[in-house]
Design a protein around this motif. Sequence first.
Motif, mmCIF file in Angstrom:
data_model
loop_
_atom_site.group_PDB
_atom_site.id
_atom_site.type_symbol
_atom_site.label_atom_id
_atom_site.label_comp_id
_atom_site.label_asym_id
_atom_site.label_seq_id
_atom_site.Cartn_x
_atom_site.Cartn_y
_atom_site.Cartn_z
ATOM 1 N N ARG A 1 -1.403 -25.220 -8.612
ATOM 2 C CA ARG A 1 -1.726 -25.404 -7.187
ATOM 3 C C ARG A 1 -2.011 -26.870 -6.873
ATOM 4 N NH1 ARG A 1 -4.719 -20.446 -8.034
ATOM 5 N NH2 ARG A 1 -3.677 -18.720 -6.970
ATOM 6 N N LYS A 2 -2.704 -27.540 -7.781
ATOM 7 C CA LYS A 2 -3.010 -28.953 -7.574
ATOM 8 C C LYS A 2 -1.720 -29.778 -7.543
ATOM 9 C CE LYS A 2 -5.716 -32.814 -9.413
ATOM 10 N NZ LYS A 2 -6.641 -33.272 -10.486
ATOM 11 N N LYS B 1 -4.748 -23.047 -11.265
ATOM 12 C CA LYS B 1 -5.382 -24.140 -10.525
ATOM 13 C C LYS B 1 -4.590 -25.432 -10.720
ATOM 14 C CE LYS B 1 -9.799 -26.573 -10.019
ATOM 15 N NZ LYS B 1 -11.205 -26.680 -10.519
ATOM 16 N N LYS B 2 -4.109 -25.653 -11.929
ATOM 17 C CA LYS B 2 -3.339 -26.864 -12.237
ATOM 18 C C LYS B 2 -2.020 -26.871 -11.449
ATOM 19 C CE LYS B 2 -1.597 -29.488 -16.220
ATOM 20 N NZ LYS B 2 -2.571 -30.586 -16.143
ATOM 21 N N PRO C 1 -6.406 -18.399 -14.724
ATOM 22 C CA PRO C 1 -6.953 -19.145 -13.589
ATOM 23 C C PRO C 1 -6.901 -20.668 -13.735
ATOM 24 C CG PRO C 1 -8.330 -17.258 -14.073
ATOM 25 C CD PRO C 1 -7.306 -17.317 -15.176
ATOM 26 N N ALA C 2 -7.229 -21.175 -14.904
ATOM 27 C CA ALA C 2 -7.235 -22.631 -15.102
ATOM 28 C C ALA C 2 -5.838 -23.217 -14.941
ATOM 29 C CB ALA C 2 -7.783 -22.973 -16.478
#
Length: 204
Positions: A134-135, A131-132, A127-128
């Motif tokens: 996607r950012k 998220k990176k 997940p982390a």
Amino acid sequence: MVQIRHIRQMARTREFDRTLVLRKAIEVFWTRGFDSTNLPELLEAMGLSKSSLYETFGDKNKLFEEAIDHYVKEIAYPEVEKLLTASSVKVGFQAFFADQIRRCTARKFPGGCFLVNTATTLNNVPPALAKKIRKSVEQMHGLFLSQIQKGQRLGEIARVKDPSALASAIMGTSMGMNVMARVNKQDVRTLKQMVQTTMNSIFN
């Protein structure tokens, strides 16, 4: 005395070019993807022992995160810089796409884009890290949007066109090109056609 031996051991384990071994890790991740890459493959490609890898980069997740940062800085950012410093918005996008075609079809790279290849398999990424990624994608869309809006202010792009939709079209073309190059590196003609179609929709 024990402390001195430990310091000497640490020095020996770090007698390597960090940037070089990081690039080797990127090649493995880029080719196989995060989920399919195992530790023995990374160690062999990087020429490191397990202890050296953990002491220098941490675990596989942290190594992957640093690999993404290095890729953005060394490969992706130069393309973006040309986009931002060009003599016009149109010239900037032309330079951006030309660089992208050269990179995603270059023999020295596995094919496509490291970030795009990862983005297509986010369900297999922690997940982390997801998220990176996607950012990074959101930041690219924001960058394209700002350039489209700049083009509208300068009269290069019709103001009646939806800038967000155009930015999404550029993002879609960029990602699609990288996927196509992953399938067939030699098909440069198709990549150029994709770019031309998108450019015509924006600037005509």
